[in-house]
Design a protein around this motif. Structure first.
Motif, PDB file in Angstrom:
ATOM      1  N   LEU A  95      46.851  43.992  33.519  1.00 56.00           N
ATOM      2  CA  LEU A  95      45.915  45.014  33.975  1.00 56.00           C
ATOM      3  C   LEU A  95      45.731  46.131  32.961  1.00 56.00           C
ATOM      4  CD1 LEU A  95      47.049  45.230  37.712  1.00 56.00           C
ATOM      5  CD2 LEU A  95      45.147  43.931  36.754  1.00 56.00           C
ATOM      6  N   ASP A  96      46.752  46.383  32.148  1.00 54.77           N
ATOM      7  CA  ASP A  96      46.654  47.452  31.150  1.00 54.77           C
ATOM      8  C   ASP A  96      46.050  46.978  29.840  1.00 54.77           C
ATOM      9  OD1 ASP A  96      47.763  49.154  32.932  1.00 54.77           O
ATOM     10  OD2 ASP A  96      49.745  49.238  32.001  1.00 54.77           O
ATOM     11  N   LYS A  99      44.930  43.434  29.414  1.00 52.17           N
ATOM     12  CA  LYS A  99      44.134  42.211  29.596  1.00 52.17           C
ATOM     13  C   LYS A  99      44.767  41.000  28.908  1.00 52.17           C
ATOM     14  CE  LYS A  99      39.788  44.735  30.133  1.00 52.17           C
ATOM     15  NZ  LYS A  99      38.386  44.882  29.688  1.00 52.17           N
ATOM     16  N   PHE A 120      49.287  45.520  43.808  1.00 52.96           N
ATOM     17  CA  PHE A 120      48.031  45.740  43.097  1.00 52.96           C
ATOM     18  C   PHE A 120      47.268  46.920  43.709  1.00 52.96           C
ATOM     19  CE2 PHE A 120      43.433  45.033  42.803  1.00 52.96           C
ATOM     20  CZ  PHE A 120      43.280  45.001  41.426  1.00 52.96           C
ATOM     21  N   TYR A 155      48.879  49.996  42.467  1.00 55.15           N
ATOM     22  CA  TYR A 155      48.613  50.182  41.038  1.00 55.15           C
ATOM     23  C   TYR A 155      47.217  50.775  40.825  1.00 55.15           C
ATOM     24  CZ  TYR A 155      47.334  49.076  36.241  1.00 55.15           C
ATOM     25  OH  TYR A 155      46.878  49.163  34.960  1.00 55.15           O
ATOM     26  N   CYS A 178      38.068  49.421  38.295  1.00 56.73           N
ATOM     27  CA  CYS A 178      38.812  48.811  39.404  1.00 56.73           C
ATOM     28  C   CYS A 178      38.356  47.381  39.666  1.00 56.73           C
ATOM     29  CB  CYS A 178      38.635  49.644  40.672  1.00 56.73           C
ATOM     30  SG  CYS A 178      39.539  51.199  40.639  1.00 56.73           S
ATOM     31  N   LYS A 192      39.569  45.009  37.011  1.00 55.03           N
ATOM     32  CA  LYS A 192      40.985  44.679  37.202  1.00 55.03           C
ATOM     33  C   LYS A 192      41.184  43.771  38.414  1.00 55.03           C
ATOM     34  CE  LYS A 192      42.831  48.733  34.840  1.00 55.03           C
ATOM     35  NZ  LYS A 192      43.679  49.946  34.926  1.00 55.03           N
ATOM     36  N   PHE A 199      42.992  40.191  38.352  1.00 52.29           N
ATOM     37  CA  PHE A 199      44.097  39.883  39.260  1.00 52.29           C
ATOM     38  C   PHE A 199      43.821  38.610  40.055  1.00 52.29           C
ATOM     39  CE2 PHE A 199      45.863  40.666  43.641  1.00 52.29           C
ATOM     40  CZ  PHE A 199      47.177  40.357  43.315  1.00 52.29           C
TER      41      PHE A 199
END
Length: 891
Positions: free
Chosen positions: A180-181, A183, A214, A217, A228, A231, A235
Motif C-alpha cells: 500500500l505504501d 505498490k 485495511f 490503515y 483510497c 489502494k 488490496f
C-alpha cells in the motif's frame, strides 16, 4: 572474522533475541517438565496425543515411503481422500523437520518444531517492527516476546498446526503495508498464498482480519479519496491473486469440505451473548488457562502488562490522528463483541461452532493489541503522562479486583497468580513513569525487556502447569506393539484388506502405523462415514469413527481380514507389566478366527469369512434404506440384499435373560426402553443380568445411547466390560462365543440417579447360516491383483444378470471405474459406497482415484502466478530495448 561477527551481532541482535529468546525460555520449561527427550514425560496431551502425533507419523510415511497416500488412503476409516486432510493438518513447512526424526523419536521432533515456531513467531513480528521502523534496539525483542508467548499461543500449543498463523501473520501485514505504501505486492500476495496453503482454516480468519486492518490503515493514512480507491484496488486484486495461487489446493479441498465439515454449517443463529463480557478481564491475569478452558472457555488474551497498558494509551496518544484512533476503537469494540456475541463468533469460525478450543480467532485480536501498543510506544522515547499512568493503574486494579471476586468461581484463578499479576503490573507502571533517555537501549527499556521476558515465562509456567501430559511410555508402548504387528502382518500378507483391533492407542492407529484399521479421528471426516457406522452398531461422532463393535457380518462384508489382539497380563512371559496393553473391546468371535501371528504382547488372527473390498451383489442393494438405532436389523438387511435373499432370511434371535436382579433400583418387567431409578439416592445402585448360552453361537448385546460411559459402568463377571463407552447411536457388543453352558453375568452400575435401558437387548446369531452366506459373497468377490492407495485392479466373475458390482469404498467423484478397460458410470449405494452396473461374465475391474478439481486448481494457480509476475518480467525484458531505442543515432 571476529570483527565481522561482532558487527553482525551489533546490527542484528534485536532480531536474534526475538528468535532465540522464546526458544530458550520454552526449552527451559520443557526441561523443567522433563519432557522427552529430557525425561519420562512427553509433550503429548489431548489432541496432540490423540490425533496430531499420528498425523505426523503419517506425514513421514507418506513422504518417505508411500507418496500415493497424499491423495487417498485406506488407513482413513474405510477409505477417504487426503488432500483436504493435508490442507488442514500437514502442510506446515516446519513438518519437514520430522523427516530427520525416526518414528521412535518423533516426540523429540515435535519438541523441535514447537520451539522453532515460537522462535519464528518472535522473529517475524520483530521483522515487522524493524522493517516498518516502529521499534529499535531492545524494544523489538520486548514486543516480539510478548507476541510469541501471547496467551493464545500458549493455550493452543497442543494445536501445533495453528501456530503457523502467528508465524506468517506479521509477514502478511508487512507485505500489505509495503504494497500500500510502495505498490510492491509480491511479498503480500505470496505470503498470504503460503498461509492459505499451510492452513486454510486459520488463513480464513486472517483474511477477515486483513479487511479490518485495511480499513484502519486507510483511516490512519488518509490523503484523498482517489488514493483510497487505488489502494483498495491493490488490496482486493492482490488478495484475489493470493487465492488464485493457492487454488491448486483450495479447490479440491473445498470439494472435500462439502462432504465433511461443510455439512455441519450452522443454519440457525441466535443473536445472544454467550457469556458476561466482563469475564474476559480474568484472561489478562497470569496463568488464565487450564483443562476446563479447552472444551468451553473464554478468549485467551494475555499479552503482558506492558502491551495492555500501552495498547490502552494508544487511544489517548495525540501523535495519531483522531480518525486513526476512532477507527481503531471501533475495530477494537468489534473484536470485543465478536468474542462474546454468537453471530460474530460463528462468522470468525466459518459458521460452525468450534468443537473444543473456543474463540480460535483471538490470535488476531492479540496481534492487533500488540501492534497498536508498539505504535503507541513510539520508537523508544515513550513517556506517558501521569494521568495515563493512573488510568493504567485503575484498569489493572479493576482487572484484579474483578478477578478476586471470581476467585472461587473460575478454576484457573488463584491468589498466587493474582499476586504475581499485580507485582508485574506495578513494576511495569513504575518503569513507564520514568522519563527515558534518548537511547533505544536506555536502562528503563532494558528493565522493561527483562520484566516482559519474566512475566511471559511466568504465564507459560502457570498456564501449562495446569495441564497434564502423557508419559513417554504411554505413547511408546502401544505404538511399539502396533508397529510390530503391522510389520509381521505385511510379511504374512501383502494383498489389499482391512485390519481390526481389540487394543489401540488412538483412533488414528491406522494412518500412524500404515494399516487399514477402520477407525479414524479428524475434523475433516466425510459425514457419510459416521452415518454408516451409526447404522451398523459402531461408535461414531461428527469427527470420528471407531471400528470396535464388529459382528461376523460386518467383519466379513467390510473385509476385516485380520485382527490385532492383546495378550492378558498372565500371558506376558518375558515381558514386564509396563508393556500391558489396554483392551479396546470384547471380541469373543476371535474363537472362530485362526491364529496366524504371535508377538511378545499381541496375537494376530485371520478372519476366514472376509470377502474383499468389492463383490457381486444383488441389485436390491440399491434399495437398502437408512436405519439408525437398530443395527441388528440393518446388518440383516445388508447381508440379505447382497446375497439376494432380502428380506426373508433371519440371522439374529432376541434372547431373554435367565435372571435379572435389581439392587437399590426400581424393578421393571420389560427391560428394553425402561427408565430405572435409584431407590436410596445416597446408596449404590446396580442391575445384574444373568444368562447361560444354550449354544456355541455368537451372542451380542445392543446398547442404546442411554448406556454411555457417563451414565453407567458395565461389568462382565468380576471385571469391567471392554467397550468404547462414547457413542450416540445404538452399538453392538460381542459378549460370548463358544460359551455353551457357562453362566455369563452382566452388571450395570448407576452413575446417576436414573438409568435408561434403551435398545438394551441380548441377541443370539445363527453362526452357520451367516458363515454360509459370507462364503457365497466370498465366491463372487473381487480378486485384487494390483493395488496402491489410489489404484486397484483385479478380476471378478458375475454369475447373474441381476447383480451389480459394489464396493465398501466410500463413494467419491474422484474414483473412476473401468470394466475391461472401458469407463463406466458409478453411483452410491447404502448412501455410502461406490457401485456400478455390470454384465454377466468374467471381467477385469480397475478403479483409479484423482482429486476432483485438482487439474482446474493447478491451471488457476499457474495463471495467477503469471498475472503476478508477468508485468515485472515484461518491464525487465523490454526496458533494455527501450533504453537502446531512445539513444540518439551515432555514426
Amino acid at each position: 572474522m571476529i570483527q565481522k561477527v561482532r558487527s553482525y551481532l551489533k546490527e542484528h541482535y534485536p532480531l536474534i533475541l526475538s528468535f532465540w529468546g522464546p526458544i530458550i525460555l520454552m526449552l527451559g520449561y520443557f526441561i523443567y517438565r522433563k519432557m522427552y527427550p529430557f525425561g519420562t514425560s512427553s509433550i503429548l496431551t489431548v489432541d496432540m496425543g490423540q490425533q496430531y502425533v499420528d498425523f505426523f507419523q503419517f506425514f513421514r510415511r507418506t513422504i518417505l515411503h508411500s507418496p500415493s497416500s497424499f491423495f487417498y488412503t485406506f488407513s482413513k476409516a474405510i477409505g477417504g481422500e487426503m488432500l483436504g486432510e493435508w490442507a488442514y493438518y500437514l502442510l506446515s513447512p516446519f513438518n519437514l523437520i520430522l523427516l530427520f526424526f525416526p518414528s521412535k523419536t518423533i516426540m523429540a521432533g515435535i519438541i523441535v518444531i514447537t520451539l522453532l515456531k515460537y522462535g519464528c513467531a518472535g522473529y517475524t513480528f520483530g521483522r515487522l517492527l524493524s522493517k516498518r521502523n516502529l521499534k529499535k534496539g531492545l524494544l523489538i525483542p520486548t514486543f516480539s516476546t510478548a507476541y510469541a508467548f501471547m496467551g493464545w499461543s500458549i493455550a493452543n500449543q497442543l494445536n501445533l498446526l495453528w501456530i503457523d498463523a502467528i508465524v506468517f501473520l506479521p509477514l502478511i501485514i508487512l507485505g500489505l503495508l509495503n504494497l500500500l505504501d510502495h505498490k510492491k505486492g509480491y511479498a503480500y500476495s505470496l505470503w498470504l498464498a503460503v498461509m492459505l496453503i499451510v492452513n486454510y482454516y486459520m488463513a480464513y480468519m486472517i483474511c477477515l482480519f486483513l479487511i479490518l486492518f485495511f480499513i484502519w490503515y486507510i483511516a490512519d493514512t488518509f490523503e484523498t479519496w482517489k488514493t483510497c480507491f487505488k489502494k483498495l484496488w491493490l488490496f482486493i486484486s492482490r488478495s484475489l491473486i493470493s487465492v488464485g495461487i493457492a487454488a491448486a489446493l483450495l479447490l479440491p479441498t473445498f470439494y472435500s469440505l462439502q462432504s465433511s465439515k461443510g455439512q455441519y454449517t450452522q443454519d440457525q443463529i441466535s443473536a445472544k451473548l454467550e457469556y458476561n463480557p466482563l469475564k474476559m478481564l480474568t484472561k489478562f491475569v497470569l496463568g488464565s488457562f487450564d483443562f476446563k478452558q479447552m472444551p468451553s472457555g473464554y478468549p485467551n488474551l494475555f499479552v503482558s502488562s506492558l502491551v495492555l497498558f500501552t495498547f490502552i494509551m494508544f487511544f489517548f496518544n495525540k501523535k495519531f490522528s483522531i480518525k486513526s484512533r476512532l477507527t481503531a476503537l471501533v475495530i477494537s469494540i468489534f473484536f470485543i463483541v465478536s468474542m462474546c456475541f454468537e453471530p460474530l463468533d460463528l462468522l470468525w469460525h466459518g459458521m460452525q461452532f468450534p468443537v473444543w478450543y473456543p474463540y480460535r480467532f483471538t490470535f488476531v485480536v492479540s496481534f492487533w493489541m500488540i501492534f497498536l501498543a508498539a505504535k503507541s510506544f513510539d520508537k523508544f522515547n515513550f513517556s506517558p503522562t501521569w494521568w495515563q499512568i493512573w488510568l493504567a493503574f485503575l484498569l489493572e486494579a479493576g482487572i484484579l479486583g474483578y478477578s478476586w471476586l471470581k476467585l472461587n468461581k473460575v478454576s484457573y484463578l488463584n491468589k498466587t497468580t493474582l499476586i504475581f499479576s499485580a507485582l508485574f503490573a506495578v513494576l511495569t507502571l513504575l518503569l513507564l513513569s520514568i522519563a527515558p533517555k534518548n537511547n533505544p537501549n536506555n536502562i528503563r527499556n532494558v528493565f522493561l525487556y527483562i520484566i516482559v521476558m519474566v512475566e511471559m515465562t511466568a504465564n507459560v509456567a502457570f498456564s501449562l502447569n495446569n495441564i497434564s501430559y502423557l508419559s513417554a511410555s504411554e505413547y511408546s508402548v502401544p505404538t511399539a506393539s502396533l508397529s510390530k504387528d503391522t510389520q509381521l502382518l505385511k510379511k504374512l500378507d501383502s494383498s489389499m484388506y482391512r485390519t481390526g483391533q481389540t487394543y489401540s492407542r488412538t483412533k488414528n492407529d491406522g494412518i500412524a502405523n500404515g494399516f487399514n484399521s477402520g477407525s479414524y479421528f479428524s475434523s475433516a471426516l466425510e459425514k457419510s462415514i459416521p452415518d454408516f457406522y451409526g447404522q451398523i452398531g459402531n461408535p461414531d461422532g461428527d469427527n470420528y469413527v471407531t471400528y470396535s463393535n464388529g459382528t461376523l457380518i460386518t467383519d466379513g462384508l467390510l473385509d476385516m481380514k485380520y485382527f490385532f489382539n492383546q495378550k492378558d497380563t498372565s500371558e506376558l512371559t518375558g515381558a514386564s507389566t509396563t508393556t500391558t496393553l489396554s483392551p479396546l473391546t470384547e471380541k469373543s468371535d476371535l474363537n472362530l478366527y485362526r491364529l496366524v501371528g504371535n508377538n511378545l504382547t499381541t496375537r494376530i488372527y485371520k478372519n476366514p469369512y472376509a470377502s474383499s473390498l468389492g463383490y457381486a451383489a444383488n441389485s436390491t442393494l440399491k434399495n437398502l434404506t437408512t436405519l439408525y438405532d437398530d443395527p441388528i436389523t440393518y446388518q440383516t438387511s445388508w447381508l440379505n440384499a447382497v446375497t439376494g435373499t432380502w428380506p426373508t432370511t433371519k440371522y439374529f434371535t432376541a434372547q431373554n435373560f435367565n435372571e435379572v436382579i435389581f439392587q437399590n433400583a426400581t424393578q421393571t418387567v420389560n427391560l428394553t426402553g425402561a427408565v430405572v431409578k435409584r431407590k436410596n439416592t445416597n446408596a449404590d445402585s446396580q442391575i445384574i443380568f444373568k444368562f447361560t448360552p444354550k449354544t456355541n453361537n455368537s451372542y451380542y448385546l445392543t446398547l442404546g445411547s442411554g448406556l454411555i460411559g457417563d451414565n453407567v459402568s458395565l461389568y462382565i463377571g468380576n471385571r469391567q466390560l471392554n467397550y468404547y463407552s462414547t457413542f450416540r447411536h445404538t452399538v453392538v457388543v460381542n459378549i460370548a462365543n463358544h460359551d455353551k453352558g457357562q453362566e455369563i453375568v452382566i452388571t450395570a452400575r448407576f452413575k446417576k440417579k436414573t438409568l435408561t435401558l434403551n435398545n438394551f437387548v441380548l441377541y443370539e446369531m445363527n453362526n452357520k447360516l451367516v458363515e454360509q452366506k459370507l462364503k457365497e459373497v466370498k465366491k463372487q468377490a473381487w480378486k485384487i491383483k494390483k493395488h496402491s492407495d489410489r489404484y486397484l485392479s483385479g478380476s471378478i466373475s458375475i454369475t447373474k444378470s441381476s447383480q451389480i458390482f459394489t464396493t465398501t469404498i466410500p463413494y467419491s467423484k474422484g474414483w473412476h471405474a473401468y470394466v475391461d478397460g472401458k469407463s463406466v458410470s458409478t453411483y452410491k449405494v447404502q448412501n455410502t459406497f461406490l457401485a456400478f452396473d455390470i454384465s454377466k461374465g468374467k471381467h477385469t475391474i480397475t478403479l483409479s482415484y484423482w482429486p476432483p478439481y485438482l487439474n482446474l486448481g493447478i491451471a488457476i494457480s499457474v495463471i495467477s502466478l503469471i498475472i503476478l509476475f508477468a508485468p515485472a518480467l515484461v518491464r525487465r525484458f523490454y526496458k533494455p530495448k527501450l533504453s537502446r531505442a531512445s539513444r540518439p543515432y551515432q555514426k
